[in-house]
Design an enzyme around this catalytic site. Structure first.
Site, PDB file in Angstrom:
ATOM      1  N   CYS A   1     -30.993 -11.065   0.024  1.00  0.00           N
ATOM      2  CA  CYS A   1     -30.943 -11.217  -1.425  1.00  0.00           C
ATOM      3  C   CYS A   1     -31.744 -10.117  -2.108  1.00  0.00           C
ATOM      4  O   CYS A   1     -32.924  -9.926  -1.836  1.00  0.00           O
ATOM      5  CB  CYS A   1     -31.484 -12.590  -1.808  1.00  0.00           C
ATOM      6  SG  CYS A   1     -31.302 -12.966  -3.554  1.00  0.00           S
TER       7      CYS A   1
ATOM      8  N   GLU B   1     -26.207 -10.341  -7.976  1.00  0.00           N
ATOM      9  CA  GLU B   1     -25.466 -10.241  -6.724  1.00  0.00           C
ATOM     10  C   GLU B   1     -24.717 -11.540  -6.420  1.00  0.00           C
ATOM     11  O   GLU B   1     -25.173 -12.630  -6.762  1.00  0.00           O
ATOM     12  CB  GLU B   1     -26.414  -9.944  -5.560  1.00  0.00           C
ATOM     13  CG  GLU B   1     -27.109  -8.609  -5.659  1.00  0.00           C
ATOM     14  CD  GLU B   1     -28.118  -8.393  -4.535  1.00  0.00           C
ATOM     15  OE1 GLU B   1     -28.585  -7.252  -4.392  1.00  0.00           O
ATOM     16  OE2 GLU B   1     -28.442  -9.360  -3.806  1.00  0.00           O
TER      17      GLU B   1
END
Length: 371
Positions: free
Chosen positions: A343, A86
């Site tokens: 996250c 990511e």
């Protein structure tokens, strides 16, 4: 085939003849946003053919993204081996005042990048840690995140960009590759992102903080502190059992920092756990003698989390105590509350993706995640 983004300019000059071709290639990739070697028209055709047979410079592509109403964008990238990572783009406004007193506002961008596929630090509040560590990212896979985001968002080459190594993974657990990425990014013939605009965030690997300092790269340092007692920090962050708060502070005191800069201490505020004035008092004592800035961060709950988001009043009281006692303190503007901002969230929601290894996606081809 080899990832061309893994190479510094000097390394590329060492393997190409004549060596001035290396600078031309760098400019095509990092300044002119070339998509393939065929676009590099000032290179001989046979050289372009040979390069295409030996190298690639598209180590990742976006398979999904989420765009928040506040302008932040979170990307899920697929790597050549099918693993996913990511990255986040955080657009902001920068105010400038010229010599005549005229005020202008410009877009300013911060790109948050991953340094590993997964993470082995085991922080209890982090979704990424639940999957463990799969592998380190190469320098080019780190650089590729920034290159892709700049290119697809049409961020002008001359526009200031900040890079924070604060995505998936522990940057100092992949120090060699992160350090090389920093060097590649600062290359004047490349993206020319000054080390002073690059921040390495760590959970507190004391020995690696020392090594990073010895490299004298000129980067900024951020410490994920999140607690002011070893008991709580060891519960939240198992790394504290190896490098406790005192060891981290000792490492920070020895880290070379520009006189005009400060060491950032990230403090994730969790309701009822570390949000009291008593915690603030202890933090002031811990930071004594350190040129520090504290960044208070709202805990961003994810599905299944046992922790809660703090109250605004508690955040403001914490901040006010620090400021009253001489500690620079900000409350991070919450970004991406309406998307998978924490996250690992977007990756978790996308486990059923089966990305191709062929990097053919264009901005219009990317699948926008349905919230």
């Amino acid at each position: 085939m080899k990832n061309l983004l893994d190479y510094t300019l000097s390394e590329l000059e060492a393997i190409l003849s004549p060596k001035f071709r290396a600078k031309q290639i760098y400019e095509w990739i990092y300044k002119k946003n070339a998509e393939n070697f065929d676009e590099m028209l000032n290179l001989p055709k046979d050289m372009r053919t040979n390069l295409a047979q030996e190298f690639y410079f598209d180590p990742l592509y976006c398979v999904k993204f989420e765009e928040s109403s506040d302008g932040s964008i979170k990307y899920l990238f697929a790597l050549k081996d099918g693993n996913t990572i990511e990255s986040v783009l955080l657009p902001m406004k920068e105010v400038e005042v010229d010599e005549g007193g005229n005020i202008s506002r410009h877009a300013r961008y911060t790109i948050c990048v991953s340094s590993q596929v997964g993470c082995k630090m085991g922080c209890l509040f982090c979704l990424t840690a639940k999957g463990g560590l799969k592998r380190n990212l190469s320098p080019g896979e780190i650089v590729g995140q920034i290159l892709w985001i700049k290119k697809t968002n049409h961020i002008p080459y001359e526009r200031r960009v900040n890079v924070v190594y604060m995505g998936m993974g522990e940057p100092l657990d992949n120090l060699a590759n992160v350090a090389k990425a920093i060097q590649i990014l600062k290359e004047p013939d490349g993206l020319a992102i000054s080390p002073r605009r690059q921040t390495v965030s760590t959970s507190g690997l004391g020995a690696q903080i020392k090594k990073l300092g010895e490299m004298d790269l000129g980067v900024l340092l951020a410490i994920s502190l999140h607690a002011v007692t070893n008991e709580l920090r060891s519960k939240l962050m198992p790394v504290n059992k190896a490098y406790n708060i005192e060891a981290v502070m000792d490492a920070v005191r020895g880290f070379p920092i520009d006189m005009r800069k400060r060491v950032m201490f990230e403090y994730l505020v969790i309701r009822g756990m570390n949000d009291s004035v008593k915690d603030a008092k202890t933090l002031v004592k811990l930071l004594h003698g350190i040129k520090a800035k504290v960044n208070l961060i709202y805990f961003n709950p994810h599905e299944g989390s046992e922790y809660g988001r703090p109250e605004l009043a508690d955040m403001l009281e914490f901040q006010e105590y620090l400021r009253a006692h001489g500690v620079t303190c900000t409350i991070r503007q919450s970004k991406g509350l309406d998307i998978s901002a924490a996250c690992g969230q977007l990756k978790q929601r996308s486990q059923n993706l089966s990305p191709s290894n062929n990097n053919t996606s264009k901005p219009s081809d990317i699948k926008k995640s349905e919230s």
